[in-house]
Motif scaffolding. Structure first.
Motif, PDB file in Angstrom:
ATOM      1  N   UNK A 146      48.041 -10.320 -54.893  1.00 22.42           N
ATOM      2  CA  UNK A 146      47.962 -10.912 -53.558  1.00 22.42           C
ATOM      3  C   UNK A 146      48.614 -12.287 -53.600  1.00 22.42           C
ATOM      4  N   UNK A 147      48.814 -12.841 -52.423  1.00 20.93           N
ATOM      5  CA  UNK A 147      49.143 -14.258 -52.314  1.00 20.93           C
ATOM      6  C   UNK A 147      47.824 -15.012 -52.231  1.00 20.93           C
ATOM      7  N   UNK A 148      47.658 -15.981 -53.101  1.00 17.24           N
ATOM      8  CA  UNK A 148      46.422 -16.756 -53.176  1.00 17.24           C
ATOM      9  C   UNK A 148      46.638 -18.112 -52.511  1.00 17.24           C
ATOM     10  N   UNK A 149      45.686 -18.468 -51.676  1.00 17.95           N
ATOM     11  CA  UNK A 149      45.739 -19.724 -50.928  1.00 17.95           C
ATOM     12  C   UNK A 149      44.536 -20.585 -51.281  1.00 17.95           C
ATOM     13  N   UNK A 150      44.775 -21.879 -51.435  1.00 19.20           N
ATOM     14  CA  UNK A 150      43.653 -22.791 -51.533  1.00 19.20           C
ATOM     15  C   UNK A 150      43.450 -23.444 -50.169  1.00 19.20           C
ATOM     16  N   UNK A 151      42.223 -23.805 -49.889  1.00 24.69           N
ATOM     17  CA  UNK A 151      41.871 -24.388 -48.609  1.00 24.69           C
ATOM     18  C   UNK A 151      40.791 -25.435 -48.821  1.00 24.69           C
ATOM     19  N   UNK A 152      40.728 -26.378 -47.914  1.00 21.19           N
ATOM     20  CA  UNK A 152      39.734 -27.443 -48.034  1.00 21.19           C
ATOM     21  C   UNK A 152      39.236 -27.844 -46.656  1.00 21.19           C
ATOM     22  N   UNK A 153      37.976 -28.245 -46.610  1.00 23.14           N
ATOM     23  CA  UNK A 153      37.362 -28.711 -45.377  1.00 23.14           C
ATOM     24  C   UNK A 153      35.992 -29.273 -45.711  1.00 23.14           C
ATOM     25  N   UNK A 168      42.084 -34.901 -58.116  1.00 22.17           N
ATOM     26  CA  UNK A 168      42.357 -34.229 -56.849  1.00 22.17           C
ATOM     27  C   UNK A 168      42.952 -32.847 -57.088  1.00 22.17           C
ATOM     28  N   UNK A 169      42.300 -32.106 -57.938  1.00 28.77           N
ATOM     29  CA  UNK A 169      42.762 -30.767 -58.297  1.00 28.77           C
ATOM     30  C   UNK A 169      41.614 -29.767 -58.165  1.00 28.77           C
ATOM     31  N   UNK A 170      41.981 -28.587 -57.729  1.00 31.94           N
ATOM     32  CA  UNK A 170      41.062 -27.464 -57.768  1.00 31.94           C
ATOM     33  C   UNK A 170      41.686 -26.376 -58.617  1.00 31.94           C
ATOM     34  N   UNK A 186      49.280 -25.051 -53.729  1.00 32.31           N
ATOM     35  CA  UNK A 186      48.790 -24.110 -54.729  1.00 32.31           C
ATOM     36  C   UNK A 186      49.943 -23.697 -55.640  1.00 32.31           C
ATOM     37  N   UNK A 187      49.639 -23.567 -56.925  1.00 32.30           N
ATOM     38  CA  UNK A 187      50.665 -23.107 -57.856  1.00 32.30           C
ATOM     39  C   UNK A 187      49.998 -22.454 -59.052  1.00 32.30           C
ATOM     40  N   UNK A 188      50.814 -21.806 -59.864  1.00 25.16           N
ATOM     41  CA  UNK A 188      50.300 -21.154 -61.058  1.00 25.16           C
ATOM     42  C   UNK A 188      50.343 -19.645 -61.020  1.00 25.16           C
ATOM     43  N   UNK A 189      50.761 -19.073 -59.909  1.00 28.20           N
ATOM     44  CA  UNK A 189      50.847 -17.628 -59.824  1.00 28.20           C
ATOM     45  C   UNK A 189      51.971 -17.082 -60.697  1.00 28.20           C
ATOM     46  N   UNK A 190      52.015 -15.773 -60.793  1.00 29.41           N
ATOM     47  CA  UNK A 190      53.047 -15.144 -61.594  1.00 29.41           C
ATOM     48  C   UNK A 190      52.749 -13.682 -61.805  1.00 29.41           C
ATOM     49  N   UNK A 191      53.497 -13.092 -62.719  1.00 30.27           N
ATOM     50  CA  UNK A 191      53.338 -11.682 -63.062  1.00 30.27           C
ATOM     51  C   UNK A 191      52.555 -11.579 -64.359  1.00 30.27           C
ATOM     52  N   UNK A 192      51.531 -10.758 -64.352  1.00 27.06           N
ATOM     53  CA  UNK A 192      50.701 -10.592 -65.537  1.00 27.06           C
ATOM     54  C   UNK A 192      50.277  -9.133 -65.633  1.00 27.06           C
ATOM     55  N   UNK A 193      50.060  -8.670 -66.843  1.00 27.89           N
ATOM     56  CA  UNK A 193      49.596  -7.295 -67.031  1.00 27.89           C
ATOM     57  C   UNK A 193      48.096  -7.187 -66.755  1.00 27.89           C
ATOM     58  N   UNK A 194      47.679  -6.011 -66.403  1.00 28.49           N
ATOM     59  CA  UNK A 194      46.251  -5.761 -66.191  1.00 28.49           C
ATOM     60  C   UNK A 194      45.470  -6.173 -67.438  1.00 28.49           C
ATOM     61  N   UNK A 195      44.338  -6.828 -67.212  1.00 24.25           N
ATOM     62  CA  UNK A 195      43.542  -7.343 -68.309  1.00 24.25           C
ATOM     63  C   UNK A 195      43.901  -8.753 -68.712  1.00 24.25           C
ATOM     64  N   UNK A 251      45.357 -26.135 -57.512  1.00 29.25           N
ATOM     65  CA  UNK A 251      45.553 -26.605 -56.145  1.00 29.25           C
ATOM     66  C   UNK A 251      45.583 -28.127 -56.202  1.00 29.25           C
ATOM     67  N   UNK A 252      46.725 -28.685 -55.865  1.00 28.01           N
ATOM     68  CA  UNK A 252      46.891 -30.134 -55.873  1.00 28.01           C
ATOM     69  C   UNK A 252      46.703 -30.673 -54.474  1.00 28.01           C
TER      70      UNK A 252
END
Length: 120
Positions: A90-97, A75-77, A4-13, A20-21
């Motif tokens: 939060x910490x965001x996680x991708x999952x697959x099953x 193969x991306x989500x 998973x990638x793409x997180x960061x700091x962003x302002x409200x709104x 997810x690769x």
């Protein structure tokens, strides 16, 4: 394997798009989901999408603001997050099953997580 990638700091709104690769041949036949874990809280369901993209579910807290999608050929989500709020931090996680649902117990494959911080 998921990353998973793409997180960061962003302002409200603001807006962020998480990706997810996946590696391996099974991704296109697996359900995929996003979960998040905020400090001091348990991991919670955010959104899920079936292998075909036809069945999508969202947590009530993100419905109307977040959009989950996938590209099986790449193969991306993805998780597009609009109108972000400080409580989305939060910490965001991708999952697959295969046949995964909305519970983290449904998923056996997890990415390492990416941190999203929303400032007020």
């Amino acid at each position: 394997q998921l990353q998973a990638y793409g997180g960061g700091l962003v302002q409200a709104g603001g807006f962020l798009r998480l990706s997810c690769a996946a590696s391996g041949r099974s991704f296109s036949s697996y359900s995929m989901a996003w979960f998040r874990k905020a400090p001091g809280k348990e991991r919670e369901f955010v959104a899920s999408i079936s292998w075909s993209g036809t069945n999508i579910h969202y947590a009530d807290s993100v419905k109307g603001r977040f959009t989950i999608s996938r590209d099986n050929a790449k193969k991306r989500g993805y998780l597009q997050m609009y109108s972000l709020k400080p409580e989305d931090t939060a910490v965001y996680y991708c999952a697959a099953q295969s046949n995964g649902g909305t519970s983290d117990r449904d998923y056996g494959y997890w990415g390492q997580g990416t941190l999203v911080t929303v400032s007020s």
